[in-house]
Design an enzyme around this catalytic site. Sequence first.
Site, PDB file in Angstrom:
ATOM      1  N   HIS A 148      20.612  47.108  53.862  1.00  0.00           N
ATOM      2  CA  HIS A 148      21.634  47.650  54.413  1.00  0.00           C
ATOM      3  C   HIS A 148      22.497  48.248  53.309  1.00  0.00           C
ATOM      4  O   HIS A 148      23.712  49.129  53.210  1.00  0.00           O
ATOM      5  CB  HIS A 148      22.910  46.762  55.149  1.00  0.00           C
ATOM      6  CG  HIS A 148      23.295  45.518  54.258  1.00  0.00           C
ATOM      7  ND1 HIS A 148      22.629  44.513  54.147  1.00  0.00           N
ATOM      8  CD2 HIS A 148      24.454  45.272  53.582  1.00  0.00           C
ATOM      9  CE1 HIS A 148      23.416  43.603  53.132  1.00  0.00           C
ATOM     10  NE2 HIS A 148      24.459  44.238  52.918  1.00  0.00           N
ATOM     11  N   ASP A 204      15.907  42.622  55.855  1.00  0.00           N
ATOM     12  CA  ASP A 204      17.004  43.048  55.217  1.00  0.00           C
ATOM     13  C   ASP A 204      16.666  43.275  53.647  1.00  0.00           C
ATOM     14  O   ASP A 204      16.971  42.599  52.793  1.00  0.00           O
ATOM     15  CB  ASP A 204      18.194  42.432  55.184  1.00  0.00           C
ATOM     16  CG  ASP A 204      19.554  43.218  54.719  1.00  0.00           C
ATOM     17  OD1 ASP A 204      19.572  44.313  54.472  1.00  0.00           O
ATOM     18  OD2 ASP A 204      20.654  42.622  54.332  1.00  0.00           O
ATOM     19  N   SER A 296      26.040  42.340  47.959  1.00  0.00           N
ATOM     20  CA  SER A 296      24.848  42.603  48.805  1.00  0.00           C
ATOM     21  C   SER A 296      23.722  43.287  47.985  1.00  0.00           C
ATOM     22  O   SER A 296      23.866  44.137  47.133  1.00  0.00           O
ATOM     23  CB  SER A 296      25.263  43.494  49.971  1.00  0.00           C
ATOM     24  OG  SER A 296      25.762  42.630  51.088  1.00  0.00           O
TER      25      SER A 296
END
Length: 353
Positions: A148, A204, A296
């Site tokens: 992402h 992910d 992230s």
Amino acid sequence: MVIVDMNMIELHDDVDDDDEQSFDETPPPRHPLNTLQGDPRKARKGEEILRSGKTQAASPFASGLQGGTSASQDTLPTRIPLLASPKQWAVGSGCFCGSSKVWRVVDGVDVVPKNRYPWHVGLKSPGGDAYWCGGAIINDRYVVTAAHCAMDKDNNPEYPDNILVGIGDHNMKSHVDDTVVTKTVKVEEVIVHERYNPSSYNNDIALLKLSKSLNLGVSEDVGSVCLPPSKRSKYEKNVGTATGWGKLSTEGEQPPVLQQVLLPILPSDCWGYDHLITENMLCVLPVFGDTCQGDSGGPLVVQENRGFTLVGLTSFAFGECNQRGTPTVFTKVSRYVDWIKIKTRDASYCDIY
């Protein structure tokens, strides 16, 4: 230094006996949401704010979570993305993966300098002054990060020209502490996992191919992290170290200096959240601090022998950062060792201690 007291949490036996990679794209069961941050699309909006680079300096990670509760099957929080081959020698001499400055000892006291984790990188937009995601150097040509982090607002792979990778950086707001190896590198190719699911955050993971090779054997300020030995490697009940320039709280600011936090890795039951995760994910319990927006894609590492192994990539949380009794979820890197090696066949890896 934070001393980990494993008696502060209850760890259950790992009951996951599945050794095979799963590519099931059915997202975890959906229930009525007790949202803590409103429409989940706001998370993407917050991500774009971080990409703009409009942040200010602040103090180190706040600490605090202890204990835990199981998730309710009826009122579940929103998933919030935490965005704010044989061994080969890399170019250069003395190249070992997972080598950290933490091993340098002077008069019995550990030295903790900048670039302690030389594999950590930051991702930013051209012209931006702040990193909106993290990543880790795994060989002389590739950085691994969360999928992402490598997607545009329409959930398509980002154009390589829109991502810059900060190498060997410590204080992202200043050049005073930069070394001769601190630099920004362009991205040549963005490789997002073919089965990444933006709804469930399953798979992910993404790879960024750098526009130029890194000479990993020259300076201890830049190096690669070791990959897990195989897809069967498990790290439950270990204590990992996560690093990042992410926000200090859900509505807080990004610190200028790279932060670190110790995170106990939970068994596969994920403290009652196992029905919301897949076998491609692992959970940690924020006891001494947590990751947050902007972290992230950043690495979660575990010390093995004399080096550090990459076991997770910061992915998402069930609610606000550092929320009491709520696990934070990472991509389980061991599940993708084969995928990574196939995609990076044109790169050279450092040796293992």
